[in-house]
Scaffold this motif. Structure first.
Motif, short mmCIF file in Angstrom:
data_model
loop_
_atom_site.label_atom_id
_atom_site.label_comp_id
_atom_site.label_asym_id
_atom_site.label_seq_id
_atom_site.Cartn_x
_atom_site.Cartn_y
_atom_site.Cartn_z
N LEU A 55 -6.79 -5.94 -1.24
CA LEU A 55 -6.08 -7.17 -1.56
C LEU A 55 -5.10 -7.61 -0.48
N THR A 56 -4.65 -6.65 0.35
CA THR A 56 -3.55 -6.96 1.27
C THR A 56 -3.96 -6.98 2.75
N THR A 57 -5.16 -6.52 3.05
CA THR A 57 -5.59 -6.52 4.45
C THR A 57 -6.79 -7.44 4.64
N GLY A 58 -6.99 -7.87 5.86
CA GLY A 58 -8.11 -8.75 6.17
C GLY A 58 -9.19 -8.04 6.94
N CYS A 59 -9.49 -6.81 6.56
CA CYS A 59 -10.52 -6.04 7.27
C CYS A 59 -11.88 -6.71 7.08
N ASP A 100 0.20 -5.54 6.64
CA ASP A 100 -0.74 -4.46 6.38
C ASP A 100 -1.88 -4.51 7.39
N ARG A 101 -2.14 -3.39 8.04
CA ARG A 101 -3.19 -3.31 9.06
C ARG A 101 -4.29 -2.36 8.61
N CYS A 102 -5.50 -2.61 9.10
CA CYS A 102 -6.63 -1.74 8.80
C CYS A 102 -6.51 -0.45 9.60
N LEU A 103 -7.11 0.61 9.10
CA LEU A 103 -7.23 1.84 9.86
C LEU A 103 -8.33 1.62 10.90
N ARG A 121 0.84 -1.21 0.00
CA ARG A 121 0.00 0.00 0.00
C ARG A 121 0.87 1.25 0.00
N PHE A 122 1.95 1.23 0.76
CA PHE A 122 2.84 2.39 0.80
C PHE A 122 3.61 2.52 -0.52
N GLY A 123 3.96 1.37 -1.08
CA GLY A 123 4.65 1.39 -2.35
C GLY A 123 3.80 2.01 -3.45
N THR A 152 -2.95 3.57 13.14
CA THR A 152 -3.93 4.35 12.38
C THR A 152 -3.44 5.77 12.15
N GLY A 153 -2.90 6.38 13.19
CA GLY A 153 -2.41 7.75 13.06
C GLY A 153 -1.22 7.84 12.13
N LEU A 154 -0.27 6.93 12.25
CA LEU A 154 0.92 6.94 11.39
C LEU A 154 0.56 6.66 9.93
N THR A 155 -0.33 5.69 9.72
CA THR A 155 -0.75 5.36 8.35
C THR A 155 -1.50 6.53 7.73
N GLY A 156 -2.37 7.15 8.51
CA GLY A 156 -3.08 8.34 8.02
C GLY A 156 -2.11 9.43 7.62
#
Length: 288
Positions: free
Chosen positions: A197-201, A113-116, A50-52, A125-129
């Motif tokens: 595709l990468t998270t299991g939310c 990969d984690r969900c927000l 996701r970051f890529g 969540t804060g860092l990903t945001g």
């Protein structure tokens, strides 16, 4: 888990090397920019797909827009370079904060990969945001500037709405502002699609991930406005009667248009990115 991590690291190295080499060949980056770009891209992709995708979407779309309408931009932009040719300082100004954040994130998550979701982890969540906001701002500012320079509309200084010449720091156009919002939308959409595709939310958490799209859209516009406000106030703009262009340095032949000579363009970019990163991080903590 270890196998997937090693695969992602391998993919990051191969893909980043190929992209950096291509960018250097096509003059999107100079030699120092290509070397720094390789390092930054490799870190992002290795930290998570996701970051890529965020840095890749920003890089490819901004590079294409920079090359669009080059003949007209040549007459406006004082720092015009064929193809863009960003150097290592420009690459770092547009990626340093996000790179630090993704390194922190991969240290915490181990590359998963984690969900927000603040209930699961407010820190993640804060860092990903913050990373999302970073690239929404970068993309928004670039799209706004590149399309704004080609706009047929009259640029106006954001602080006074006074009509000014194209190329003036802090000038905005309707087309440029719409482009900034569209750029943020693209960042949010890319992040969300790869995340599917990468998270299991699951459940409500999964549906809430879609809110990244409107958040990134808003931050693309917000980041561009912050950049324009800083450009109009702490970055000097003047008209050079010899070069017949708007310039960012004082000289006997330069008549001031706006701004104080406190920050250069890289400084303004870094400051607007930092502010938008913080704003998006806080927004995600409240929303997710």
């Amino acid at each position: 888990m270890m196998g997937s991590t090693l695969l992602r690291i391998l993919v990051s190295l191969v893909l980043s090397l190929a992209i950096a080499a291509r960018a250097y060949k096509h003059k999107s980056l100079n030699r120092s920019g290509a070397m720094m770009g390789f390092v930054v891209m490799a870190i992002h992709i290795a930290a998570g797909y996701r970051f890529g995708v965020l840095i890749l979407v920003f890089f490819f779309t901004s590079s294409k827009l920079t090359k669009f309408g080059q003949e007209k931009k040549r007459t406006i932009d004082e720092d015009f370079k064929e193809g863009g040719q960003r150097n290592w300082i420009q690459v770092l100004a547009n990626s340093a904060i996000a790179t630090v954040l993704v390194v922190i994130l991969v240290t915490i998550t181990g590359g998963e990969d984690r969900c927000l979701d603040t209930k699961n982890s407010a820190l993640i969540t804060g860092l990903t945001g913050g990373v999302i906001g970073h690239y929404a701002c970068c993309n928004g500012d670039t799209w706004s500037s590149e399309i704004g320079m080609l706009s047929k509309g009259q640029p106006r200084l954001i602080t006074t709405f006074k009509p000014v010449k194209k190329g003036t720091n802090g000038a905005v156009t309707i087309e440029g502002l719409l482009a900034a919002a569209a750029a943020g939308f693209v960042i949010g959409l890319a992040y969300t699609l790869v995340g599917l595709l990468t998270t299991g939310c699951a459940g409500d958490v999964a549906w809430k991930q879609l809110l990244v799209v409107p958040i990134a859209t808003a931050m693309g516009l917000c980041g561009s406005l912050i950049d324009s406000l800083l450009g109009a106030t702490v970055q000097f703009s003047g008209y050079c009667s010899l070069r017949k262009k708007v310039v960012s340095k004082r000289a006997p032949s330069v008549t001031k248009i706006s701004g104080m000579n406190i920050l250069d363009n890289n400084g303004v970019n870094a400051a607007s990115i930092l502010l938008t990163t913080l704003l998006t991080s806080v927004a995600c903590l409240y929303i997710f």
